[in-house]
Design a protein around this motif. Sequence first.
Motif, PDB file in Angstrom:
ATOM      1  N   ILE A   1      -6.920 -23.918 -21.928  1.00  0.00           N
ATOM      2  CA  ILE A   1      -7.542 -25.092 -22.550  1.00  0.00           C
ATOM      3  C   ILE A   1      -6.843 -25.394 -23.869  1.00  0.00           C
ATOM      4  CG2 ILE A   1      -9.642 -25.962 -23.654  1.00  0.00           C
ATOM      5  CD1 ILE A   1     -11.244 -24.414 -21.591  1.00  0.00           C
ATOM      6  N   ARG A   2      -6.481 -26.647 -24.064  1.00  0.00           N
ATOM      7  CA  ARG A   2      -5.932 -27.089 -25.340  1.00  0.00           C
ATOM      8  C   ARG A   2      -6.923 -28.067 -25.959  1.00  0.00           C
ATOM      9  NH1 ARG A   2       0.382 -28.137 -26.718  1.00  0.00           N
ATOM     10  NH2 ARG A   2       0.124 -28.100 -28.983  1.00  0.00           N
ATOM     11  N   PRO A   3      -7.489 -27.737 -27.105  1.00  0.00           N
ATOM     12  CA  PRO A   3      -8.479 -28.646 -27.700  1.00  0.00           C
ATOM     13  C   PRO A   3      -7.870 -30.007 -28.019  1.00  0.00           C
ATOM     14  CG  PRO A   3      -8.537 -26.496 -28.770  1.00  0.00           C
ATOM     15  CD  PRO A   3      -7.319 -26.514 -27.899  1.00  0.00           C
ATOM     16  N   ARG A   4      -8.601 -31.055 -27.661  1.00  0.00           N
ATOM     17  CA  ARG A   4      -8.190 -32.426 -27.975  1.00  0.00           C
ATOM     18  C   ARG A   4      -9.401 -33.189 -28.493  1.00  0.00           C
ATOM     19  NH1 ARG A   4      -4.670 -32.344 -22.530  1.00  0.00           N
ATOM     20  NH2 ARG A   4      -2.711 -31.623 -23.447  1.00  0.00           N
ATOM     21  N   ARG A   5     -10.135 -32.541 -29.418  1.00  0.00           N
ATOM     22  CA  ARG A   5     -11.339 -33.156 -29.966  1.00  0.00           C
ATOM     23  C   ARG A   5     -11.015 -34.408 -30.769  1.00  0.00           C
ATOM     24  NH1 ARG A   5     -12.841 -28.384 -33.701  1.00  0.00           N
ATOM     25  NH2 ARG A   5     -10.563 -28.533 -33.893  1.00  0.00           N
ATOM     26  N   SER A   6      -9.970 -34.333 -31.567  1.00  0.00           N
ATOM     27  CA  SER A   6      -9.580 -35.423 -32.459  1.00  0.00           C
ATOM     28  C   SER A   6      -8.109 -35.723 -32.238  1.00  0.00           C
ATOM     29  CB  SER A   6      -9.811 -35.009 -33.917  1.00  0.00           C
ATOM     30  OG  SER A   6      -9.149 -33.768 -34.192  1.00  0.00           O
ATOM     31  N   VAL A   7      -7.805 -36.959 -31.846  1.00  0.00           N
ATOM     32  CA  VAL A   7      -6.431 -37.364 -31.549  1.00  0.00           C
ATOM     33  C   VAL A   7      -6.150 -38.619 -32.376  1.00  0.00           C
ATOM     34  CG1 VAL A   7      -4.810 -38.021 -29.744  1.00  0.00           C
ATOM     35  CG2 VAL A   7      -6.606 -36.339 -29.259  1.00  0.00           C
ATOM     36  N   LEU A   8      -5.362 -38.444 -33.422  1.00  0.00           N
ATOM     37  CA  LEU A   8      -5.215 -39.475 -34.460  1.00  0.00           C
ATOM     38  C   LEU A   8      -3.931 -40.268 -34.274  1.00  0.00           C
ATOM     39  CD1 LEU A   8      -6.165 -40.671 -37.224  1.00  0.00           C
ATOM     40  CD2 LEU A   8      -4.851 -38.823 -38.318  1.00  0.00           C
ATOM     41  N   TYR A   9      -4.073 -41.611 -34.209  1.00  0.00           N
ATOM     42  CA  TYR A   9      -2.909 -42.487 -34.200  1.00  0.00           C
ATOM     43  C   TYR A   9      -2.282 -42.529 -35.592  1.00  0.00           C
ATOM     44  CZ  TYR A   9      -4.260 -44.482 -29.652  1.00  0.00           C
ATOM     45  OH  TYR A   9      -4.569 -44.664 -28.322  1.00  0.00           O
ATOM     46  N   MET A  10      -0.953 -42.383 -35.648  1.00  0.00           N
ATOM     47  CA  MET A  10      -0.219 -42.492 -36.905  1.00  0.00           C
ATOM     48  C   MET A  10       0.888 -43.527 -36.730  1.00  0.00           C
ATOM     49  SD  MET A  10      -1.819 -40.292 -38.744  1.00  0.00           S
ATOM     50  CE  MET A  10      -0.809 -40.271 -40.215  1.00  0.00           C
ATOM     51  N   PRO A  11       0.999 -44.503 -37.651  1.00  0.00           N
ATOM     52  CA  PRO A  11       2.040 -45.537 -37.509  1.00  0.00           C
ATOM     53  C   PRO A  11       3.436 -44.956 -37.666  1.00  0.00           C
ATOM     54  CG  PRO A  11       0.930 -45.720 -39.637  1.00  0.00           C
ATOM     55  CD  PRO A  11       0.178 -44.690 -38.852  1.00  0.00           C
ATOM     56  N   GLY A  12       4.275 -45.164 -36.667  1.00  0.00           N
ATOM     57  CA  GLY A  12       5.607 -44.582 -36.690  1.00  0.00           C
ATOM     58  C   GLY A  12       6.528 -45.152 -37.743  1.00  0.00           C
ATOM     59  N   SER A  13       6.185 -46.304 -38.275  1.00  0.00           N
ATOM     60  CA  SER A  13       7.032 -46.935 -39.292  1.00  0.00           C
ATOM     61  C   SER A  13       6.703 -46.472 -40.710  1.00  0.00           C
ATOM     62  CB  SER A  13       6.878 -48.457 -39.211  1.00  0.00           C
ATOM     63  OG  SER A  13       5.516 -48.826 -39.335  1.00  0.00           O
ATOM     64  N   ASN A  14       5.664 -45.660 -40.855  1.00  0.00           N
ATOM     65  CA  ASN A  14       5.205 -45.234 -42.180  1.00  0.00           C
ATOM     66  C   ASN A  14       5.611 -43.775 -42.417  1.00  0.00           C
ATOM     67  OD1 ASN A  14       3.702 -44.381 -44.440  1.00  0.00           O
ATOM     68  ND2 ASN A  14       2.049 -45.837 -44.003  1.00  0.00           N
ATOM     69  N   ALA A  15       6.705 -43.583 -43.140  1.00  0.00           N
ATOM     70  CA  ALA A  15       7.221 -42.223 -43.375  1.00  0.00           C
ATOM     71  C   ALA A  15       6.216 -41.368 -44.126  1.00  0.00           C
ATOM     72  CB  ALA A  15       8.539 -42.299 -44.137  1.00  0.00           C
ATOM     73  N   ARG A  16       5.518 -41.977 -45.067  1.00  0.00           N
ATOM     74  CA  ARG A  16       4.544 -41.212 -45.847  1.00  0.00           C
ATOM     75  C   ARG A  16       3.400 -40.725 -44.959  1.00  0.00           C
ATOM     76  NH1 ARG A  16       0.412 -43.355 -50.171  1.00  0.00           N
ATOM     77  NH2 ARG A  16      -0.219 -41.422 -51.137  1.00  0.00           N
ATOM     78  N   ALA A  17       2.948 -41.573 -44.028  1.00  0.00           N
ATOM     79  CA  ALA A  17       1.872 -41.174 -43.112  1.00  0.00           C
ATOM     80  C   ALA A  17       2.324 -40.035 -42.208  1.00  0.00           C
ATOM     81  CB  ALA A  17       1.431 -42.370 -42.275  1.00  0.00           C
ATOM     82  N   LEU A  18       3.558 -40.095 -41.727  1.00  0.00           N
ATOM     83  CA  LEU A  18       4.071 -39.023 -40.870  1.00  0.00           C
ATOM     84  C   LEU A  18       4.134 -37.701 -41.623  1.00  0.00           C
ATOM     85  CD1 LEU A  18       6.961 -40.890 -39.001  1.00  0.00           C
ATOM     86  CD2 LEU A  18       4.663 -40.404 -38.167  1.00  0.00           C
ATOM     87  N   GLU A  19       4.476 -37.760 -42.890  1.00  0.00           N
ATOM     88  CA  GLU A  19       4.510 -36.543 -43.699  1.00  0.00           C
ATOM     89  C   GLU A  19       3.100 -36.026 -43.969  1.00  0.00           C
ATOM     90  OE1 GLU A  19       5.905 -33.341 -45.680  1.00  0.00           O
ATOM     91  OE2 GLU A  19       7.111 -34.811 -44.583  1.00  0.00           O
ATOM     92  N   LYS A  20       2.195 -36.928 -44.313  1.00  0.00           N
ATOM     93  CA  LYS A  20       0.811 -36.548 -44.597  1.00  0.00           C
ATOM     94  C   LYS A  20       0.141 -35.931 -43.368  1.00  0.00           C
ATOM     95  CE  LYS A  20      -3.611 -38.526 -46.113  1.00  0.00           C
ATOM     96  NZ  LYS A  20      -4.337 -39.786 -46.440  1.00  0.00           N
ATOM     97  N   ALA A  21       0.541 -36.373 -42.197  1.00  0.00           N
ATOM     98  CA  ALA A  21      -0.096 -35.906 -40.963  1.00  0.00           C
ATOM     99  C   ALA A  21       0.066 -34.411 -40.758  1.00  0.00           C
ATOM    100  CB  ALA A  21       0.479 -36.658 -39.769  1.00  0.00           C
ATOM    101  N   ARG A  22       1.043 -33.796 -41.411  1.00  0.00           N
ATOM    102  CA  ARG A  22       1.244 -32.352 -41.268  1.00  0.00           C
ATOM    103  C   ARG A  22       0.057 -31.545 -41.795  1.00  0.00           C
ATOM    104  NH1 ARG A  22       6.647 -34.208 -41.924  1.00  0.00           N
ATOM    105  NH2 ARG A  22       8.058 -33.223 -40.409  1.00  0.00           N
ATOM    106  N   ASP A  23      -0.759 -32.175 -42.631  1.00  0.00           N
ATOM    107  CA  ASP A  23      -1.892 -31.463 -43.232  1.00  0.00           C
ATOM    108  C   ASP A  23      -3.253 -31.980 -42.763  1.00  0.00           C
ATOM    109  OD1 ASP A  23      -0.226 -29.821 -44.872  1.00  0.00           O
ATOM    110  OD2 ASP A  23       0.066 -31.523 -46.217  1.00  0.00           O
ATOM    111  N   ILE A  24      -3.272 -32.916 -41.839  1.00  0.00           N
ATOM    112  CA  ILE A  24      -4.538 -33.461 -41.336  1.00  0.00           C
ATOM    113  C   ILE A  24      -5.035 -32.557 -40.205  1.00  0.00           C
ATOM    114  CG2 ILE A  24      -5.634 -35.411 -40.185  1.00  0.00           C
ATOM    115  CD1 ILE A  24      -3.570 -37.223 -41.587  1.00  0.00           C
ATOM    116  N   PRO A  25      -6.299 -32.121 -40.244  1.00  0.00           N
ATOM    117  CA  PRO A  25      -6.778 -31.143 -39.252  1.00  0.00           C
ATOM    118  C   PRO A  25      -7.142 -31.735 -37.890  1.00  0.00           C
ATOM    119  CG  PRO A  25      -8.526 -31.637 -40.797  1.00  0.00           C
ATOM    120  CD  PRO A  25      -7.299 -32.377 -41.297  1.00  0.00           C
ATOM    121  N   ALA A  26      -6.349 -32.684 -37.427  1.00  0.00           N
ATOM    122  CA  ALA A  26      -6.558 -33.237 -36.087  1.00  0.00           C
ATOM    123  C   ALA A  26      -5.973 -32.287 -35.050  1.00  0.00           C
ATOM    124  CB  ALA A  26      -5.899 -34.609 -35.975  1.00  0.00           C
TER     125      ALA A  26
END
Length: 291
Positions: free
Chosen positions: A4-29
């Motif tokens: 089983i792989r948990p998929r409770r939270s699956v967050l869309y991140m805009p691919g054009s936003n470099a800052r969002a892609l970096e921030k996503a490394r610390d989001i507990p999704a």
Amino acid sequence: MPTIRPRRSVLYMPGSNARALEKARDIPADALILDLEDAVAPEAKASARGQVCAAVKAGGYGRRELVVRTNGVDTPWFKDDLAAAAEANPDAILIPKVSAPETLQQIGAQLNGLWAQPGLRVWAMIETPLAILDVEKIAHAARDPRVRLSCFVMGTNDLAKETRARFVPGRAPMLPWLTSAILAARAYGIDILDGVYNDMKNEDGFLAECEQGRDLGFDGKTLIHPNQVALANSVFAPDAAELDQARSIIAAFAEPENQGKGAIQLGGRMVELLHAEMAKRVVALSEAIAG
């Protein structure tokens, strides 16, 4: 029992936003969908593709599952999206607007032609009237390992647009479509994720929709903002009472006097072997979440 792989939270991140892609490394999704489709303007498609694939290759996302959403198969960007994503090797590639099993069969053949890694999975967005009408046939494609299909993602915004159904509390207009997709997914052993909730300021409404999705049988919810992650994680995880009950059912069937029995009495209620199997999944999910 399958892993089983948990998929409770699956967050869309805009691919054009470099800052969002970096921030996503610390989001507990549990999973991140790095989006090349809706969140990216036409003039930014190529640069977003390079940015997303570079982020996947760089890693640093921990246990988070990484999924790249391509543009649609009928767009001028799809071929390059698929080739770049296959080379970057995320956990999965999400294909928008899948309306027929033939689409998935063609994509599976293309990925094999690109020498994509065997572990690369395909997720399919169910977001058109045709997809709902043929959802069982689309799910059946998962029986062919060359197709790589492992998950459905409900695109409720696009379904509302195409059908003119209104968003109302309880989602009565959409319930037949949601339950049909869940039945098809379960019939062929694939996971399924609920659609997004658009009103980011309405926490009560979001909670109610998460609970409804969990009770319907979804594995988790797709999200549009990091602030939605914690609540989705909580709702789609077994709570302490559910976990205690599951463990007590497993323990009861393990007792010597209950060996070989198909049903036993536990706490004044009849419990069958099927409840023990359900209990094992609850415990396995809890353990997978805990890591």
